[in-house]
Scaffold this motif. Structure first.
Motif, PDB file in Angstrom:
ATOM      1  N   LEU A  44      38.222  -2.996 -24.644  1.00 39.30           N
ATOM      2  CA  LEU A  44      38.016  -3.379 -23.235  1.00 39.30           C
ATOM      3  C   LEU A  44      37.357  -2.242 -22.475  1.00 39.30           C
ATOM      4  N   THR A  45      36.457  -2.557 -21.546  1.00 41.94           N
ATOM      5  CA  THR A  45      35.917  -1.503 -20.690  1.00 41.94           C
ATOM      6  C   THR A  45      36.486  -1.594 -19.277  1.00 41.94           C
ATOM      7  N   LYS A  46      36.902  -2.796 -18.881  1.00 45.84           N
ATOM      8  CA  LYS A  46      37.521  -2.987 -17.553  1.00 45.84           C
ATOM      9  C   LYS A  46      38.716  -3.908 -17.715  1.00 45.84           C
ATOM     10  N   LEU A  47      39.698  -3.719 -16.856  1.00 45.99           N
ATOM     11  CA  LEU A  47      40.901  -4.539 -16.933  1.00 45.99           C
ATOM     12  C   LEU A  47      40.798  -5.738 -15.983  1.00 45.99           C
ATOM     13  N   PRO A  48      40.856  -6.978 -16.520  1.00 46.33           N
ATOM     14  CA  PRO A  48      40.820  -8.139 -15.643  1.00 46.33           C
ATOM     15  C   PRO A  48      42.016  -8.098 -14.687  1.00 46.33           C
ATOM     16  N   SER A  49      41.744  -8.205 -13.393  1.00 45.26           N
ATOM     17  CA  SER A  49      42.831  -8.087 -12.421  1.00 45.26           C
ATOM     18  C   SER A  49      42.477  -8.881 -11.174  1.00 45.26           C
ATOM     19  N   VAL A  50      43.505  -9.145 -10.371  1.00 44.95           N
ATOM     20  CA  VAL A  50      43.312 -10.033  -9.223  1.00 44.95           C
ATOM     21  C   VAL A  50      44.106  -9.547  -8.008  1.00 44.95           C
ATOM     22  N   LEU A  51      43.443  -9.592  -6.862  1.00 50.08           N
ATOM     23  CA  LEU A  51      44.079  -9.233  -5.582  1.00 50.08           C
ATOM     24  C   LEU A  51      43.843 -10.370  -4.600  1.00 50.08           C
ATOM     25  N   ILE A  52      44.919 -10.882  -4.020  1.00 52.92           N
ATOM     26  CA  ILE A  52      44.775 -11.931  -3.014  1.00 52.92           C
ATOM     27  C   ILE A  52      44.751 -11.268  -1.640  1.00 52.92           C
ATOM     28  N   SER A  53      43.708 -11.503  -0.889  1.00 54.71           N
ATOM     29  CA  SER A  53      43.588 -10.812   0.402  1.00 54.71           C
ATOM     30  C   SER A  53      44.646 -11.343   1.362  1.00 54.71           C
ATOM     31  N   GLN A  54      45.183 -10.410   2.163  1.00 60.76           N
ATOM     32  CA  GLN A  54      46.257 -10.762   3.086  1.00 60.76           C
ATOM     33  C   GLN A  54      45.728 -10.624   4.502  1.00 60.76           C
ATOM     34  N   GLU A  55      46.543 -11.056   5.465  1.00 58.81           N
ATOM     35  CA  GLU A  55      46.092 -11.106   6.856  1.00 58.81           C
ATOM     36  C   GLU A  55      45.452  -9.791   7.321  1.00 58.81           C
ATOM     37  N   GLU A  56      46.286  -8.832   7.667  1.00 51.61           N
ATOM     38  CA  GLU A  56      45.784  -7.561   8.194  1.00 51.61           C
ATOM     39  C   GLU A  56      46.346  -6.457   7.327  1.00 51.61           C
ATOM     40  N   VAL A  57      45.474  -5.766   6.616  1.00 55.77           N
ATOM     41  CA  VAL A  57      45.953  -4.756   5.680  1.00 55.77           C
ATOM     42  C   VAL A  57      45.746  -3.362   6.280  1.00 55.77           C
ATOM     43  N   PHE A  58      46.702  -2.464   6.041  1.00 54.53           N
ATOM     44  CA  PHE A  58      46.544  -1.074   6.477  1.00 54.53           C
ATOM     45  C   PHE A  58      45.304  -0.474   5.820  1.00 54.53           C
ATOM     46  N   SER A  59      44.562   0.329   6.590  1.00 56.65           N
ATOM     47  CA  SER A  59      43.340   0.905   6.007  1.00 56.65           C
ATOM     48  C   SER A  59      43.689   1.877   4.872  1.00 56.65           C
ATOM     49  N   THR A  60      44.877   2.513   4.974  1.00 58.53           N
ATOM     50  CA  THR A  60      45.323   3.413   3.902  1.00 58.53           C
ATOM     51  C   THR A  60      45.490   2.642   2.590  1.00 58.53           C
ATOM     52  N   VAL A  61      46.001   1.404   2.708  1.00 52.65           N
ATOM     53  CA  VAL A  61      46.181   0.586   1.501  1.00 52.65           C
ATOM     54  C   VAL A  61      44.814   0.177   0.959  1.00 52.65           C
ATOM     55  N   ASP A  62      43.954  -0.229   1.882  1.00 50.18           N
ATOM     56  CA  ASP A  62      42.593  -0.612   1.498  1.00 50.18           C
ATOM     57  C   ASP A  62      41.885   0.491   0.731  1.00 50.18           C
ATOM     58  N   SER A  63      41.959   1.725   1.262  1.00 48.81           N
ATOM     59  CA  SER A  63      41.220   2.797   0.593  1.00 48.81           C
ATOM     60  C   SER A  63      41.900   3.175  -0.718  1.00 48.81           C
ATOM     61  N   TYR A  64      43.232   3.042  -0.763  1.00 53.76           N
ATOM     62  CA  TYR A  64      43.920   3.316  -2.024  1.00 53.76           C
ATOM     63  C   TYR A  64      43.490   2.310  -3.101  1.00 53.76           C
ATOM     64  N   ILE A  65      43.347   1.051  -2.700  1.00 50.07           N
ATOM     65  CA  ILE A  65      42.915   0.025  -3.661  1.00 50.07           C
ATOM     66  C   ILE A  65      41.496   0.341  -4.142  1.00 50.07           C
ATOM     67  N   ALA A  66      40.628   0.755  -3.210  1.00 51.43           N
ATOM     68  CA  ALA A  66      39.252   1.094  -3.597  1.00 51.43           C
ATOM     69  C   ALA A  66      39.248   2.243  -4.615  1.00 51.43           C
ATOM     70  N   GLU A  67      40.084   3.263  -4.367  1.00 48.20           N
ATOM     71  CA  GLU A  67      40.169   4.389  -5.327  1.00 48.20           C
ATOM     72  C   GLU A  67      40.715   3.919  -6.675  1.00 48.20           C
TER      73      GLU A  67
END
Ligand code: FAD
Ligand code: MG
Ligand code: MG
Length: 307
Positions: A99-122
């Motif tokens: 495998l080169t990438k792990l299949p994964s899924v995130l369901i977007s929620q109403e209003e997410v903290f920007s800290t969480v958003d950037s952590y997910i991006a990292e």
């Protein structure tokens, strides 16, 4: 770092946790929790679905629970790969991590903290996630069940999704390690291998791993929902009447995988950027960091009940 090396690193980290001797009660309990999770994945789940085909996907929202599960899942992927290598007639050098990438899924929620958003991006980068992110429809967020139905339509080979829920989560006491979705959900299997983990096990393994943790936890959050329903945990507020809670994880931090030069040199992999150890036992804000709370009954005390 490619996914194969990352999986190997997670394997080495997990093995080095399992090899801690003269640990605390928490460490002993966490070692047992890890063994149970590993057995579920390697002896049951990966026998049902080969994790290198596209039948399994991983649900990821950046929280501490799915991070723990992700590290263990990757560790098991490496072990599964090496089992295949050792039973093959061909030499190790002819085997490539599939495998080169792990299949994964995130369901977007109403209003997410920007800290969480950037952590997910990292995390997408750091953990080589092939993360599907659901999008709002006509400007509205769709409920989770509908969002998963859309996901299955896009990825019809998905048979089962791995989830970081625990028995102590709301309605969690009746969950099973492997169970189908409820009848009002699209049909797939739920793989839930850390049900038995307690908060203290989560923090013990994560702080030992030395992996960066979502920044919300350093600020006194212990469970993260939407912006409009999540506050830092009131049991962690620093004031003159609250005694400083005990820090239970000094051994984990002292023996952290990233400090263990032998552990990393041995496999000749440069560790990813470690967390700043100084942050672990210090605090400049009005709250102690999330890892000072180990009472599962109080984990969601910072959540405001929706009316
Ligand atoms: P958290 O600790 O926030 O989440 C627990 C775990 O759920 C996380 O570690 C992560 O793996 C996953 N998760 C949580 N939020 C997200 C998100 N936004 N995107 C991706 N993953 C996320 N409920 C039912 O009533 N019936 C069902 O059949 C059912 N099936 C589900 C199948 C999947 C794959 C998932 C992810 C959830 C399902 N749920 C179902 C909802 C589930 O029981 C929890 O209510 C939900 O995950 C929210 O968790 P939490 O906030 O309580 O805990
Ligand atoms: Mg959780
Ligand atoms: Mg949640």
């Amino acid at each position: 770092m490619d996914l194969g090396h990352l999986a190997q690193l997670c394997y080495n980290m997990t093995e080095s946790y399992l090899q801690i001797t003269n640990g605390t009660d928490v460490i002993n309990g966490t070692q047992e929790a890890i063994r149970i999770t590993k057995d579920q994945l390697l002896l049951d789940i990966f026998k049902k679905w080969n994790p290198f085909n596209d039948a399994l996907s991983f649900s990821f929202n950046g929280g501490k629970d799915c991070q723990v599960l992700l590290l263990l899942y990757l560790s098991c992927l490496w072990e599964f790969f090496m089992l295949g290598v050792s039973s093959s007639q061909f030499d190790r050098k002819y085997h490539k991590f599939p495998l080169t990438k792990l299949p994964s899924v995130l369901i977007s929620q109403e209003e997410v903290f920007s800290t969480v958003d950037s952590y997910i991006a990292e995390s997408i980068d750091r953990y080589n996630l092939d993360l599907y992110e659901s999008t709002p429809q006509n400007g509205n967020h769709i409920d989770m069940a509908q969002a998963f139905e859309n996901y299955l339509n896009l990825y019809p080979s998905t048979k089962a999704i791995v989830i970081g829920v625990r028995y102590t989560d709301p309605f969690g006491e009746h969950f099973k390690p492997l169970q189908p979705t409820d009848s009002n959900w699209p049909y797939f299997l739920r793989v839930q291998p850390i049900l038995h983990w307690k908060l203290e096990n989560i923090w013990s393994y994560l702080l030992f791993s030395g992996e960066p943790i979502c920044g919300m936890y350093a600020k006194g959050f212990t469970s993260i929902g939407d912006i409009d329903n999540t506050l830092p945990n009131p049991y962690l507020i620093i004031n003159s009447t609250n005694v400083k809670p005990q820090f239970l994880f000094s051994k984990e931090v002292e023996r952290s995988f990233y400090q263990d030069k032998n552990a990393t040199n041995e496999i000749n992999i440069t560790p990813l950027q470690p967390i700043d150890i100084k942050l672990i036992d210090s605090f400049e804000d009005d709250y102690y960091p999330g890892w000072f709370l180990v009472d599962d009954a109080k984990e969601r005390a910072g959540r405001i009940k929706k009316q």
